[in-house]
Design a protein around this motif. Structure first.
Motif, PDB file in Angstrom:
ATOM      1  N   UNK A 124       0.864  -1.189   0.000  1.00  7.86           N
ATOM      2  CA  UNK A 124       0.000   0.000   0.000  1.00  7.86           C
ATOM      3  C   UNK A 124       0.895   1.231   0.000  1.00  7.86           C
ATOM      4  N   UNK A 125       0.633   2.158  -0.908  1.00 13.89           N
ATOM      5  CA  UNK A 125       1.347   3.434  -0.934  1.00 13.89           C
ATOM      6  C   UNK A 125       0.341   4.561  -0.748  1.00 13.89           C
ATOM      7  N   UNK A 126       0.587   5.413   0.258  1.00 16.83           N
ATOM      8  CA  UNK A 126      -0.222   6.608   0.482  1.00 16.83           C
ATOM      9  C   UNK A 126       0.649   7.818   0.178  1.00 16.83           C
ATOM     10  N   UNK A 127       0.297   8.565  -0.868  1.00 16.55           N
ATOM     11  CA  UNK A 127       1.057   9.746  -1.281  1.00 16.55           C
ATOM     12  C   UNK A 127       0.169  10.968  -1.083  1.00 16.55           C
ATOM     13  N   UNK A 128       0.486  11.769  -0.079  1.00 12.85           N
ATOM     14  CA  UNK A 128      -0.297  12.955   0.199  1.00 12.85           C
ATOM     15  C   UNK A 128      -1.668  12.617   0.773  1.00 12.85           C
ATOM     16  N   UNK A 129      -2.429  13.647   1.083  1.00 15.13           N
ATOM     17  CA  UNK A 129      -3.798  13.456   1.546  1.00 15.13           C
ATOM     18  C   UNK A 129      -3.909  13.343   3.055  1.00 15.13           C
ATOM     19  N   UNK A 130      -5.153  13.461   3.536  1.00 13.61           N
ATOM     20  CA  UNK A 130      -5.426  13.355   4.964  1.00 13.61           C
ATOM     21  C   UNK A 130      -6.565  12.355   5.163  1.00 13.61           C
ATOM     22  N   UNK A 131      -6.602  11.788   6.378  1.00 18.14           N
ATOM     23  CA  UNK A 131      -7.730  10.946   6.754  1.00 18.14           C
ATOM     24  C   UNK A 131      -7.782   9.596   6.093  1.00 18.14           C
ATOM     25  N   UNK A 132      -6.712   9.164   5.439  1.00 13.97           N
ATOM     26  CA  UNK A 132      -6.719   7.846   4.804  1.00 13.97           C
ATOM     27  C   UNK A 132      -6.416   6.768   5.849  1.00 13.97           C
ATOM     28  N   UNK A 133      -7.125   5.658   5.751  1.00 12.38           N
ATOM     29  CA  UNK A 133      -7.046   4.589   6.742  1.00 12.38           C
ATOM     30  C   UNK A 133      -6.621   3.294   6.075  1.00 12.38           C
ATOM     31  N   UNK A 134      -5.574   2.658   6.639  1.00 14.92           N
ATOM     32  CA  UNK A 134      -5.100   1.351   6.182  1.00 14.92           C
ATOM     33  C   UNK A 134      -5.238   0.412   7.369  1.00 14.92           C
ATOM     34  N   UNK A 135      -6.261  -0.424   7.372  1.00 13.55           N
ATOM     35  CA  UNK A 135      -6.597  -1.174   8.581  1.00 13.55           C
ATOM     36  C   UNK A 135      -6.997  -2.607   8.242  1.00 13.55           C
ATOM     37  N   UNK A 136      -6.443  -3.546   9.008  1.00 12.83           N
ATOM     38  CA  UNK A 136      -6.865  -4.937   8.907  1.00 12.83           C
ATOM     39  C   UNK A 136      -6.462  -5.636   7.636  1.00 12.83           C
ATOM     40  N   UNK A 137      -5.431  -5.122   6.954  1.00 17.88           N
ATOM     41  CA  UNK A 137      -4.984  -5.732   5.698  1.00 17.88           C
ATOM     42  C   UNK A 137      -3.870  -6.737   5.953  1.00 17.88           C
ATOM     43  N   UNK A 138      -3.640  -7.617   4.993  1.00 13.90           N
ATOM     44  CA  UNK A 138      -2.523  -8.549   5.019  1.00 13.90           C
ATOM     45  C   UNK A 138      -1.565  -8.161   3.904  1.00 13.90           C
ATOM     46  N   UNK A 139      -0.316  -7.824   4.278  1.00 16.55           N
ATOM     47  CA  UNK A 139       0.655  -7.268   3.342  1.00 16.55           C
ATOM     48  C   UNK A 139       1.921  -8.110   3.428  1.00 16.55           C
ATOM     49  N   UNK A 155       4.282   5.698   3.329  1.00 20.26           N
ATOM     50  CA  UNK A 155       3.523   6.944   3.440  1.00 20.26           C
ATOM     51  C   UNK A 155       4.480   8.101   3.185  1.00 20.26           C
ATOM     52  N   UNK A 156       4.078   9.058   2.337  1.00 22.91           N
ATOM     53  CA  UNK A 156       5.006  10.130   1.984  1.00 22.91           C
ATOM     54  C   UNK A 156       4.259  11.377   1.519  1.00 22.91           C
ATOM     55  N   UNK A 157       5.025  12.414   1.204  1.00 26.90           N
ATOM     56  CA  UNK A 157       4.545  13.637   0.563  1.00 26.90           C
ATOM     57  C   UNK A 157       3.421  14.322   1.343  1.00 26.90           C
TER      58      UNK A 157
END
Length: 496
Positions: free
Chosen positions: A347-362, A371-373
C-alpha cells in the motif's frame, strides 16, 4: 567436527544482514507522444461531431468520418433500449454476424436519451475492428450502455485485427476502446479484452464525466456498476475520471499492460469490494488525484510490477501534453485487503489526509506500507510479514502517521521513519527482523519482552545458538539421568 563448525560460523558470520537492494520497481512506462495524442484527439473529436450530427437525425444512420476513422452507427433517443441484434439487422454491411460472434466494422454511438444493450444471449463475442485503417469504438455521450453476460451466456468484447484474424496487438495506430462520457455504463459478467491505447479516455474501458454545458451549469459525472467482469490484456484495465458512486464488485484486472484499475480525478464515493488485480504492468489499484471517500474492502492485489494499492495526489512532472496538477486524495478506507508479491509497496499513500489502512494482510512486497509527501494517515491492525525492506516506511516528508496494533514479522526492518515526529508508534507486535526501528536511518531499540529479545539474539547470533546446543544438550541429558544416578549411588551406599 563441532569446533570446526564453530570456527567456520565465526569466520563467516557478519551479524544482521545489510538493508536489501533498492526495490525492483520498474513499471511499464506510459509514452505520451504527439502521435498517440493526435490519434486520441482525432477519435474524440470525431465522436463530438457525431453527437452534433445525431441531433439532426430521426433514425439510426451510418456516418462516415474523416480519414483514419471508421464509420459510426449513431442511434436515436427512445424509451426502449437499442439491441445489437436489432442494429445488425439494420446495417449488415458494417455490423456483420459471423457464427456466434459479431464483427463491428463501424463504431457505435449512444447519445443522451438513448440506451444500448448488448447481452450474451445475442452473441458470445463482439469484435471491434481495429487495424491501421481505423478502430471501431463504442462511445456514449450522456447516454446509457448496458453490457451483460453470464456463465451460461458469456459475453466477450475485444478488439479485432481482421487481417490477422486475432485481437489487435499493435497500439501504434490506435486500438478499439469502450467509453462513456457522462451518462451511465453498467457491466455484469463481461470479459473486456485487448482494448485501448494512449491514456485515460481511450485507454481501454473508461467512464468520464461530461464537460459543463456551454449554457452554464455543472459538469455531469459518469456513473455505473461493474460486477463479476474481467478486464484482461487491455492497455489500462479500467479507468474513471470524474465518476461518482460507482460499485465495483467481484471483478478481475489481469495482465493489463499498465494499470489494473485506475480511478482518476474526482472519482469519489466508490465501493470497491472483492476484486482481484494481478500481473499488471503498473499498479494493481490506484486512486489518483482528488479521489475522496472511497472504500476498498476485501480485494486481492498480487504480482504487479508497481504497487498493490495506491492512494495519491497525482503529483507529476509537466509535459507537452499535460500540466502538473496536485490534488490530494482524502478519507479513503483500505480494509481487509491482501497485497502480496508486488514489486513496489503493498500500500502506498502519497499525500492526503484521513486515509485509513486497517486490517490488511501485506506480504512479500518491497515495503508493506509506505507513506510520503505530506500525508496524514492511520496504519493499524495489519498483518505485515516478509516484506523485503520495511513493514511500514514513513518518509521524512510525510506529515504524521499513526502506526498501531500491527503484527510485524520477517522484514529487514519493522518500521522506518524519516524523522522522529513523523510517526506515532504503539501497541505493535514484533517478530523477526534485522533492525527493529530506524529513525532518519539510525537504528533504534523497541520495548520488547525478554522472550522476544532472546529470540532475536539467537536468530542473529548463530554462535550462541550452536554453543547452546553444544552445552545444552549434554546438560539436558545429564539432568535427565541425574535422578537415576543418585538412586543408584544411594543403593550402593546402603549395601555397604
Amino acid at each position: 567436527m563441532v569446533p570446526a563448525a564453530l570456527v567456520v560460523v565465526a569466520v563467516t558470520f557478519t551479524g544482521s544482514p545489510q538493508a536489501p537492494k533498492p526495490e525492483d520497481y520498474s513499471p511499464i512506462p506510459l509514452p505520451k507522444t504527439d502521435h498517440v495524442a493526435d490519434l486520441r484527439e482525432r477519435e474524440l473529436d470525431w465522436s463530438l461531431e457525431v453527437k452534433r450530427i445525431t441531433k439532426t437525425l430521426d433514425a439510426p444512420q451510418v456516418l462516415v468520418g474523416p480519414p483514419g476513422t471508421l464509420p459510426v452507427v449513431a442511434v436515436q433517443p427512445r424509451e426502449q433500449a437499442w439491441t445489437l441484434s436489432e442494429l445488425v439487422a439494420m446495417f449488415p454491411t458494417v455490423l456483420r454476424r459471423d457464427g456466434d460472434a459479431v464483427l463491428l466494422e463501424a463504431g457505435l454511438f449512444v447519445p443522451e436519451g438513448a440506451t444500448l444493450e448488448i447481452t450474451g444471449a445475442e452473441q458470445s463475442e463482439v469484435r471491434l475492428s481495429s487495424t491501421e485503417r481505423g478502430s471501431a469504438a463504442i462511445i456514449s455521450r450522456d447516454g446509457h450502455v448496458r453490457l451483460r453476460g453470464s456463465e451460461d451466456e458469456p459475453l466477450r468484447v475485444t478488439s479485432w485485427d481482421t487481417e490477422a484474424g486475432a485481437p489487435d496487438a499493435d497500439l501504434d495506430d490506435g486500438r478499439s476502446f469502450v467509453l462513456t462520457i457522462g451518462g451511465e455504463m453498467h457491466l455484469d459478467g463481461v470479459e473486456m479484452e485487448h482494448l485501448g491505447f494512449g491514456t485515460g479516455t481511450t485507454s481501454g474501458v473508461a467512464w468520464r464525466g461530461a464537460s459543463a454545458p456551454s449554457s452554464g451549469g455543472e459538469a455531469e459525472p459518469a456513473r455505473g456498476t461493474v460486477v463479476d467482469s474481467v478486464f484482461r490484456d487491455n492497455w489500462f484495465g479500467a479507468y474513471t475520471f470524474e465518476a461518482v458512486g460507482m460499485q465495483w464488485v467481484g471483478n478481475e484486472f489481469v495482465d493489463n499492460a499498465a494499470y489494473g484499475f485506475d480511478p482518476h480525478d474526482m472519482s469519489n464515493d466508490f465501493l470497491v469490494e472483492g476484486n482481484v488485480a494481478h500481473g499488471n504492468g503498473r499498479h494493481g489499484f490506484i486512486f489518483s488525484r482528488g479521489c475522496v471517500r472511497n472504500v476498498l474492502r476485501g480485494n486481492l492485489s498480487y504480482d504487479n510490477r508497481g504497487h498493490g494499492f495506491m492512494i495519491d495526489d497525482g503529483r507529476s512532472v509537466a509535459t507537452a501534453n499535460a500540466e502538473a496538477n496536485v490534488m490530494t486524495s482524502d478519507y479513503n478506507v483500505l480494509i481487509d485487503n491482501v497485497a502480496r508479491d508486488n514489486d513496489g509497496a503493498g500500500v502506498l499513500i502519497e499525500g492526503g489526509v484521513g486515509n485509513l489502512v486497517e486490517g490488511n494482510t501485506l506480504e512479500r512486497n518491497y515495503v508493506g506500507v509506505r507513506v510520503k509527501d505530506g500525508a496524514q494517515a492511520r496504519v493499524a491492525d495489519n498483518v505485515v510479514h516478509e516484506n523485503r525492506l520495511y513493514g511500514v516506511h514513513v518518509l521524512e516528508n510525510a506529515d504524521t502517521v499513526e502506526v498501531a496494533g500491527n503484527d510485524f514479522d520477517g522484514s529487514w526492518g519493522s518500521v522506518g521513519v524519516g524523522r522522529a515526529d513523523a510517526a506515532v508508534i504503539s501497541d505493535n507486535t514484533y517478530g523477526r527482523y534485522s533492525v527493529p526501528l530506524t529513525v532518519a536511518g539510525v537504528s533504534r531499540e523497541l520495548n520488547l519482552s525478554p522472550l522476544q529479545k532472546v529470540q532475536l539474539t539467537l536468530r542473529w547470533n548463530p554462535l550462541l545458538f550452536l554453543w547452546s546446543l553444544v552445552l545444552g544438550v549434554p546438560l539436558v541429558i545429564a539432568l535427565a539421568k541425574a535422578p537415576s544416578l543418585v538412586t543408584h549411588r544411594v543403593r550402593r551406599w546402603s549395601l555397604r
